[in-house]
Every structure is written in structure tokens, then in C-alpha cells.
Scaffold this active site. Structure first.
Site, PDB file in Angstrom:
ATOM      1  N   THR A   1       0.820  -1.212   0.000  1.00  0.00           N
ATOM      2  CA  THR A   1       0.000   0.000   0.000  1.00  0.00           C
ATOM      3  C   THR A   1       0.857   1.268   0.000  1.00  0.00           C
ATOM      4  O   THR A   1       1.995   1.246   0.481  1.00  0.00           O
ATOM      5  CB  THR A   1      -0.898   0.010   1.272  1.00  0.00           C
ATOM      6  OG1 THR A   1      -1.490   1.291   1.417  1.00  0.00           O
ATOM      7  CG2 THR A   1      -0.100  -0.266   2.538  1.00  0.00           C
ATOM      8  N   ASP A   2       0.278   2.350  -0.484  1.00  0.00           N
ATOM      9  CA  ASP A   2       1.002   3.639  -0.438  1.00  0.00           C
ATOM     10  C   ASP A   2       1.084   4.197   0.989  1.00  0.00           C
ATOM     11  O   ASP A   2       1.854   5.113   1.258  1.00  0.00           O
ATOM     12  CB  ASP A   2       0.351   4.667  -1.373  1.00  0.00           C
ATOM     13  CG  ASP A   2      -1.114   4.978  -1.059  1.00  0.00           C
ATOM     14  OD1 ASP A   2      -1.662   4.422  -0.080  1.00  0.00           O
ATOM     15  OD2 ASP A   2      -1.713   5.772  -1.809  1.00  0.00           O
ATOM     16  N   GLU A   3       0.288   3.638   1.918  1.00  0.00           N
ATOM     17  CA  GLU A   3       0.274   4.180   3.287  1.00  0.00           C
ATOM     18  C   GLU A   3       1.593   3.965   4.017  1.00  0.00           C
ATOM     19  O   GLU A   3       1.850   4.614   5.024  1.00  0.00           O
ATOM     20  CB  GLU A   3      -0.880   3.573   4.090  1.00  0.00           C
ATOM     21  CG  GLU A   3      -2.215   3.888   3.483  1.00  0.00           C
ATOM     22  CD  GLU A   3      -3.402   3.668   4.409  1.00  0.00           C
ATOM     23  OE1 GLU A   3      -3.205   3.496   5.619  1.00  0.00           O
ATOM     24  OE2 GLU A   3      -4.531   3.681   3.898  1.00  0.00           O
TER      25      GLU A   3
ATOM     26  N   TYR B   1      -2.134  -0.331  10.999  1.00  0.00           N
ATOM     27  CA  TYR B   1      -2.240  -1.037   9.710  1.00  0.00           C
ATOM     28  C   TYR B   1      -1.010  -0.775   8.847  1.00  0.00           C
ATOM     29  O   TYR B   1      -0.351  -1.702   8.373  1.00  0.00           O
ATOM     30  CB  TYR B   1      -3.512  -0.610   8.964  1.00  0.00           C
ATOM     31  CG  TYR B   1      -3.491  -0.957   7.479  1.00  0.00           C
ATOM     32  CD1 TYR B   1      -3.575  -2.273   7.048  1.00  0.00           C
ATOM     33  CD2 TYR B   1      -3.361   0.045   6.508  1.00  0.00           C
ATOM     34  CE1 TYR B   1      -3.529  -2.593   5.692  1.00  0.00           C
ATOM     35  CE2 TYR B   1      -3.315  -0.262   5.163  1.00  0.00           C
ATOM     36  CZ  TYR B   1      -3.401  -1.582   4.755  1.00  0.00           C
ATOM     37  OH  TYR B   1      -3.351  -1.899   3.420  1.00  0.00           O
TER      38      TYR B   1
ATOM     39  N   LYS C   1       2.006  -3.258   7.443  1.00  0.00           N
ATOM     40  CA  LYS C   1       2.310  -3.451   6.008  1.00  0.00           C
ATOM     41  C   LYS C   1       3.764  -3.070   5.738  1.00  0.00           C
ATOM     42  O   LYS C   1       4.459  -3.737   4.970  1.00  0.00           O
ATOM     43  CB  LYS C   1       1.370  -2.618   5.126  1.00  0.00           C
ATOM     44  CG  LYS C   1      -0.069  -3.069   5.113  1.00  0.00           C
ATOM     45  CD  LYS C   1      -0.280  -4.474   4.561  1.00  0.00           C
ATOM     46  CE  LYS C   1      -0.076  -4.567   3.075  1.00  0.00           C
ATOM     47  NZ  LYS C   1      -0.458  -5.912   2.544  1.00  0.00           N
TER      48      LYS C   1
HETATM   49  P1  NAD Z   1      -9.838  -7.311   2.179  1.00  0.00           P
HETATM   50  O1  NAD Z   1      -9.860  -6.961   3.619  1.00  0.00           O
HETATM   51  O2  NAD Z   1     -11.024  -7.033   1.332  1.00  0.00           O
HETATM   52  O3  NAD Z   1      -9.522  -8.867   2.005  1.00  0.00           O
HETATM   53  C1  NAD Z   1      -8.541  -9.523   2.743  1.00  0.00           C
HETATM   54  C2  NAD Z   1      -8.664 -11.020   2.480  1.00  0.00           C
HETATM   55  O4  NAD Z   1      -7.630 -11.694   3.218  1.00  0.00           O
HETATM   56  C3  NAD Z   1      -9.996 -11.606   2.956  1.00  0.00           C
HETATM   57  O5  NAD Z   1     -10.502 -12.498   1.983  1.00  0.00           O
HETATM   58  C4  NAD Z   1      -9.624 -12.356   4.230  1.00  0.00           C
HETATM   59  O6  NAD Z   1     -10.461 -13.472   4.490  1.00  0.00           O
HETATM   60  C5  NAD Z   1      -8.196 -12.791   3.911  1.00  0.00           C
HETATM   61  N1  NAD Z   1      -7.404 -13.019   5.130  1.00  0.00           N
HETATM   62  C6  NAD Z   1      -7.276 -12.170   6.197  1.00  0.00           C
HETATM   63  N2  NAD Z   1      -6.488 -12.749   7.127  1.00  0.00           N
HETATM   64  C7  NAD Z   1      -6.105 -13.957   6.620  1.00  0.00           C
HETATM   65  C8  NAD Z   1      -5.270 -14.997   7.109  1.00  0.00           C
HETATM   66  N3  NAD Z   1      -4.697 -14.918   8.307  1.00  0.00           N
HETATM   67  N4  NAD Z   1      -5.069 -16.090   6.332  1.00  0.00           N
HETATM   68  C9  NAD Z   1      -5.663 -16.174   5.114  1.00  0.00           C
HETATM   69  N5  NAD Z   1      -6.467 -15.220   4.611  1.00  0.00           N
HETATM   70  C10 NAD Z   1      -6.685 -14.131   5.360  1.00  0.00           C
HETATM   71  O7  NAD Z   1      -8.539  -6.609   1.596  1.00  0.00           O
HETATM   72  P2  NAD Z   1      -8.317  -5.825   0.208  1.00  0.00           P
HETATM   73  O8  NAD Z   1      -8.829  -4.462   0.337  1.00  0.00           O
HETATM   74  O9  NAD Z   1      -8.774  -6.678  -0.906  1.00  0.00           O
HETATM   75  O10 NAD Z   1      -6.715  -5.744   0.206  1.00  0.00           O
HETATM   76  C11 NAD Z   1      -5.934  -6.829  -0.307  1.00  0.00           C
HETATM   77  C12 NAD Z   1      -4.465  -6.468  -0.170  1.00  0.00           C
HETATM   78  O11 NAD Z   1      -4.197  -5.268  -0.887  1.00  0.00           O
HETATM   79  C13 NAD Z   1      -4.024  -6.209   1.263  1.00  0.00           C
HETATM   80  O12 NAD Z   1      -2.730  -6.740   1.415  1.00  0.00           O
HETATM   81  C14 NAD Z   1      -3.988  -4.701   1.378  1.00  0.00           C
HETATM   82  O13 NAD Z   1      -3.037  -4.281   2.318  1.00  0.00           O
HETATM   83  C15 NAD Z   1      -3.591  -4.315  -0.030  1.00  0.00           C
HETATM   84  N6  NAD Z   1      -4.043  -2.978  -0.480  1.00  0.00           N
HETATM   85  C16 NAD Z   1      -5.373  -2.644  -0.388  1.00  0.00           C
HETATM   86  C17 NAD Z   1      -5.795  -1.412  -0.881  1.00  0.00           C
HETATM   87  C18 NAD Z   1      -7.247  -0.993  -0.822  1.00  0.00           C
HETATM   88  O14 NAD Z   1      -7.540   0.155  -1.122  1.00  0.00           O
HETATM   89  N7  NAD Z   1      -8.167  -1.867  -0.462  1.00  0.00           N
HETATM   90  C19 NAD Z   1      -4.861  -0.523  -1.453  1.00  0.00           C
HETATM   91  C20 NAD Z   1      -3.519  -0.905  -1.506  1.00  0.00           C
HETATM   92  C21 NAD Z   1      -3.122  -2.152  -1.026  1.00  0.00           C
HETATM   93  O1  DAU Z   2      -4.120   4.019   0.422  1.00  0.00           O
HETATM   94  C1  DAU Z   2      -4.327   2.632   0.349  1.00  0.00           C
HETATM   95  C2  DAU Z   2      -5.165   2.187   1.515  1.00  0.00           C
HETATM   96  O2  DAU Z   2      -6.470   2.687   1.293  1.00  0.00           O
HETATM   97  C3  DAU Z   2      -5.192   0.681   1.708  1.00  0.00           C
HETATM   98  O3  DAU Z   2      -3.902   0.214   2.002  1.00  0.00           O
HETATM   99  C4  DAU Z   2      -6.154   0.282   2.819  1.00  0.00           C
HETATM  100  O4  DAU Z   2      -6.249  -1.124   2.892  1.00  0.00           O
HETATM  101  C5  DAU Z   2      -7.512   0.868   2.508  1.00  0.00           C
HETATM  102  O5  DAU Z   2      -8.395   0.589   3.570  1.00  0.00           O
HETATM  103  C6  DAU Z   2      -7.430   2.373   2.264  1.00  0.00           C
HETATM  104  O6  DAU Z   2      -7.150   3.084   3.505  1.00  0.00           O
HETATM  105  P1  DAU Z   2      -7.907   4.469   3.878  1.00  0.00           P
HETATM  106  O7  DAU Z   2      -7.858   4.629   5.327  1.00  0.00           O
HETATM  107  O8  DAU Z   2      -7.427   5.576   3.020  1.00  0.00           O
HETATM  108  O9  DAU Z   2      -9.388   4.062   3.357  1.00  0.00           O
HETATM  109  P2  DAU Z   2     -10.848   4.293   3.991  1.00  0.00           P
HETATM  110  O10 DAU Z   2     -11.826   3.907   2.948  1.00  0.00           O
HETATM  111  O11 DAU Z   2     -10.985   3.696   5.344  1.00  0.00           O
HETATM  112  O12 DAU Z   2     -10.894   5.885   4.154  1.00  0.00           O
HETATM  113  C7  DAU Z   2     -10.741   6.742   3.039  1.00  0.00           C
HETATM  114  C8  DAU Z   2     -10.819   8.169   3.544  1.00  0.00           C
HETATM  115  O13 DAU Z   2     -12.174   8.431   3.971  1.00  0.00           O
HETATM  116  C9  DAU Z   2      -9.951   8.440   4.745  1.00  0.00           C
HETATM  117  O14 DAU Z   2      -9.425   9.755   4.655  1.00  0.00           O
HETATM  118  C10 DAU Z   2     -10.898   8.337   5.938  1.00  0.00           C
HETATM  119  C11 DAU Z   2     -12.220   8.799   5.346  1.00  0.00           C
HETATM  120  N1  DAU Z   2     -13.444   8.166   5.922  1.00  0.00           N
HETATM  121  C12 DAU Z   2     -13.496   6.825   5.991  1.00  0.00           C
HETATM  122  C13 DAU Z   2     -14.606   6.191   6.513  1.00  0.00           C
HETATM  123  C14 DAU Z   2     -14.675   4.687   6.636  1.00  0.00           C
HETATM  124  C15 DAU Z   2     -14.507   8.965   6.313  1.00  0.00           C
HETATM  125  O15 DAU Z   2     -14.454  10.219   6.204  1.00  0.00           O
HETATM  126  N2  DAU Z   2     -15.623   8.345   6.806  1.00  0.00           N
HETATM  127  C16 DAU Z   2     -15.705   6.999   6.961  1.00  0.00           C
HETATM  128  O16 DAU Z   2     -16.749   6.506   7.476  1.00  0.00           O
END
Ligand code: NAD
Ligand code: DAU
Length: 355
Positions: A134-136, A159, A163
Site C-alpha cells: 500500500t502507499d500508506e 495497519y 504493512k
Molecule cells: P480485504 O480486507 O477485502 O480482504 C482480505 C482477504 O484476506 C480476505 O478475503 C480475508 O479473508 C483474507 N485473510 C485475512 N487474514 C487472513 C489470514 N490470516 N489467512 C488467510 N487469509 C486471510 O482486503 P483488500 O482491500 O482486498 O486488500 C488486499 C491487499 O491489498 C491487502 O494486502 C492490502 O493491504 C492491499 N491494499 C489494499 C488497498 C485498498 O484500497 N483496499 C490498497 C492498496 C493495497
Molecule cells: O491508500 C491505500 C489504503 O487505502 C489501503 O492500504 C487500505 O487497505 C484501505 O483501507 C485504504 O485506507 P484508507 O484509510 O485511506 O481508506 P478508507 O476507505 O478507510 O478511508 C478513506 C478516507 O475516507 C480516509 O481519509 C478516511 C475517510 N473516511 C473513511 C470512513 C470509513 C470517512 O471520512 N468516513 C468513513 O466513514
């Protein structure tokens, strides 16, 4: 064993991005075997994979990546030569509430996978360990500038700290043992099948239920939004063309303030549901901010563009429209994931915020 060209282990393939990746690789590459290892936590859902579950090149294994024997058995049973590692605890707010599972799955789980790859692969010819990050991990930006692949790590939330730790372990296994790794760091994904704890699906769900729309702080924090299908194409590109030991940023080049995203979702949903324009915006509430809320994320993606030829294709408004339409067309999915545990989560997380 059938002669597949690659035998890919996708971890976390029942989650949001993982399920899009499973679908993409199963359908596009019938010559690859795709094995999905997922614990099916609250975020994992086999409904996300209905359209591929009977494909001949797809297998599902329910299991926990923190259990070494489970992981090693999958490597041995399926002759895994490639890993695309998505499995993680992924939600920042949950990590603030309780970091422990983030350390366990994101750090220890990743090290388990690295160990299983290291002990299973007798030589590294044709092998890849691809870690999804992730970019975080780069921290938080002010109003200008972008993260590059050289930006020093400065994670702020439990989180992103977990990562960042996992990224460091992946690189350590490359430098110490020569494990053939590659990493990509992506910005905020959005699209179908996203669990409604994240901003975009939570807001869509609340608009549909006519519930208050919680916007943290003043809604001025900025995120870069990447359509999930574009991300998966980027992952395909990195897998096939990326250089081992390298890191690639994958972003959408769509920076928006949170309030802009929420207002746009209100407009689109009102239009698609035939509500009076402006009706849903009345539900917006500015609520207590997230602890340690990162101000802004933005990615410089010139490396992947120039070296590998990938770029994001989806216009943000069009991507949002497709996403809202998907949630409207998939009421059963939404009802299913918002019953049970989700209600308790929502209560816990939002009652202190007054919504
Ligand atoms: P998600 O939370 O939707 O899905 C996570 C999956 O991992 C689920 O299916 C869960 O059952 C499985 N899981 C969790 N713990 C586990 C374990 N111990 N063993 C096996 N499986 C397990 O996540 P996502 O949003 O699809 O993100 C996927 C990946 O991409 C993550 O590594 C996250 O850090 C990364 N990522 C997400 C975003 C985003 O915006 N969602 C952005 C950048 C990177
Ligand atoms: O940048 C990549 C990341 O983006 C991933 O690595 C994470 O897995 C993913 O969850 C996401 O993180 P954020 O914290 O940026 O995403 P989230 O959707 O939780 O929040 C997006 C923005 O919206 C953030 O600034 C917080 C705000 N927010 C979020 C929620 C859930 C609100 O204002 N209200 C809300 O209820």
C-alpha cells in the site's frame, strides 16, 4: 500433475482486490492453475467468486496464512511456483481499535509465506513471490508532492506499520536469501465487491439505507482513487514484466478530497435511483476525526508507466458510476455482508461519532 504453465498461489483471494485478481487470472490464463488460500475472515466472501468456482484451473483452500503447516501443504500439494500475496487485515479503523490481528496476519503471516516459499523452492528459476502493498507505508503528504518508490517509509497507523514491516521482510528475503520477490504499493482501490467498512461502499450503503453519511473531520483529507480492475491489470503487468527485487507504485492519478467523493456518490445515487437531486447530500454529517488521520496520499507512477507500459484507464466518475450501479444490482450481496457482525462493527465504530 497436469502441465500448467504457472501454478499460482493467491492468498486472500476471497477479499475485495484478491477476488478481482482471481477472476482475472483464472479467466485470462486457462494455462495457469490458480489456488486461492483464504481464511474467510469477515472480509472474505465466497459469494465474490461464484462465477469462477467451477472453472477447471481454479482451486479454493480455506486456511490461515499464519499456520505454517497449512501454507507448506498448499505449496507441496499444488507445486506452487508463484505467489501473489493479498491476504491481510486491511482496514485502518479496525487497526486503531485492535492492532493485534494486523501484526499476526500482516507480519507473521507474510513471514510464514516467505519461509514456505524459501523451503519449497529448490531453485529460483521461474519462481516469483509477489507481495501486494500500500502507499500508506510512505506516511502522509502535505498539500503538494507525491510518493515515489524512493520515499523513505514513515507509516503512521497500526495497519500501515504492519504493512511496512511485511514489505521490509519481503525485501530482506531478497537481499539475504536471493528469494525472487517483487512488490507493488497501490493507492485506494474502489469498485464492486468492496466490504462496506471502507469509505466508498459505506457511503453507498448508507445512502441506500437513508442513514447519515459520516465524513471524518472536515472531509478535506485527500486520497488517490484507483479502480480495482485497473489495479489488477497493473498486478498482471508487474507479475509478467517486473524486475525481481524491484518495487512499483500503482496509482489512479485521481486525487480527490473525501467530501468531493461523498458528494459525487450522492449525485450519482440520486440519479440512478430516481431520487430528487440533492436529497442524499442532506444526509452528510461531519463527525469526529480518525486518530492520526493521514492528510494526503498521492503516488508518482512514472516508473510503472515508463518501464512496464501500464497506466490507469478508468475515468473516476465513470468508475464511481459503475460501482454504484453494481451495488444497486447486487442487493443480495450487500444484505448478506451488512447483516450479522457488520451491524456490531458499525455500532462500535460510529456511535462515538454521533451517527
Ligand atoms: P480485504 O480486507 O477485502 O480482504 C482480505 C482477504 O484476506 C480476505 O478475503 C480475508 O479473508 C483474507 N485473510 C485475512 N487474514 C487472513 C489470514 N490470516 N489467512 C488467510 N487469509 C486471510 O482486503 P483488500 O482491500 O482486498 O486488500 C488486499 C491487499 O491489498 C491487502 O494486502 C492490502 O493491504 C492491499 N491494499 C489494499 C488497498 C485498498 O484500497 N483496499 C490498497 C492498496 C493495497
Ligand atoms: O491508500 C491505500 C489504503 O487505502 C489501503 O492500504 C487500505 O487497505 C484501505 O483501507 C485504504 O485506507 P484508507 O484509510 O485511506 O481508506 P478508507 O476507505 O478507510 O478511508 C478513506 C478516507 O475516507 C480516509 O481519509 C478516511 C475517510 N473516511 C473513511 C470512513 C470509513 C470517512 O471520512 N468516513 C468513513 O466513514
Amino acid at each position: 500433475m497436469k502441465d500448467y504453465k504457472k501454478r499460482i498461489l493467491i492468498t486472500g483471494g476471497a477479499g475485495f482486490i484478491g477476488s478481482h485478481a482471481v477472476r482475472h487470472f483464472v479467466n485470462k490464463y486457462p494455462e495457469y492453475l490458480i489456488v486461492n488460500l483464504d481464511k474467510l475472515t469477515y472480509a472474505g466472501n465466497l459469494m465474490n467468486l461464484r462465477d469462477v468456482e467451477n472453472k477447471p484451473n481454479y482451486r479454493f483452500v480455506k486456511g490461515d496464512i499464519t499456520d505454517y503447516d497449512t501454507v507448506k501443504k498448499v505449496f507441496d500439494d499444488y507445486g506452487i511456483d508463484t505467489v501473489i500475496h493479498f491476504a491481510a487485515e486491511s482496514h485502518v479503523d479496525r487497526s486503531i481499535e485492535n492492532p493485534d490481528d494486523f501484526v499476526k496476519t500482516n507480519v507473521l503471516g507474510t513471514v510464514n509465506l516467505l519461509n514456505a516459499a524459501k523451503s519449497s523452492w529448490k531453485d529460483y528459476e521461474g519462481k516469483t513471490f509477489y507481495h501486494i502493498s500500500t502507499d500508506e507505508v510512505y506516511g502522509s503528504l502535505g498539500d503538494t508532492g507525491k510518493f515515489t518508490e524512493q520515499t523513505p517509509y514513515d507509516p503512521h497507523s497500526p495497519y500501515s506499520a504492519s504493512k511496512a514491516a511485511s514489505d521490509h521482510f519481503v525485501r530482506a528475503y531478497y537481499h539475504t536469501y536471493g528469494l525472487p520477490v517483487v512488490i507493488s504499493n497501490a493507492s485506494n482501490n474502489y469498485g464492486p465487491y468492496q466490504f462496506p467498512e471502507k469509505l466508498i461502499p459505506l457511503i453507498i450503503n448508507n445512502i441506500l439505507e437513508q442513514k447519515p453519511l459520516p465524513v471524518y473531520g472536515k472531509g478535506e483529507n485527500v486520497r488517490d482513487w484507483l479502480y480495482v480492475e485497473d489495479h489488477v491489470k497493473g498486478i498482471d503487468t508487474v507479475l509478467h514484466k517486473g524486475k525481481k527485487g524491484e518495487t512499483y507504485n500503482i496509482g489512479g492519478e485521481n486525487e480527490r478530497k473525501n467530501i468531493e467523493v461523498v458528494e459525487k456518490l450522492c449525485e450519482i445515487t440520486d440519479e440512478l435511483t430516481g431520487r430528487t437531486p440533492g436529497e442524499s447530500k442532506k444526509l452528510i454529517r461531519f463527525v469526529k476525526d480518525r486518530a492520526g488521520h493521514d492528510w494526503r496520499y498521492a503516488l508518482d507512477i512514472s516508473k510503472i508507466k515508463n518501464e512496464l507500459g501500464w497506466r490507469p484507464e478508468t475515468d473516476f466518475d465513470e468508475g464511481l458510476r459503475k460501482t454504484v450501479r453494481w451495488y444497486l444490482d447486487n442487493k443480495e450481496w450487500l444484505d448478506n455482508v451488512t447483516s450479522g457482525e457488520y451491524r456490531h462493527y458499525y455500532e462500535r465504530m460510529y456511535k462515538n461519532r454521533g451517527v
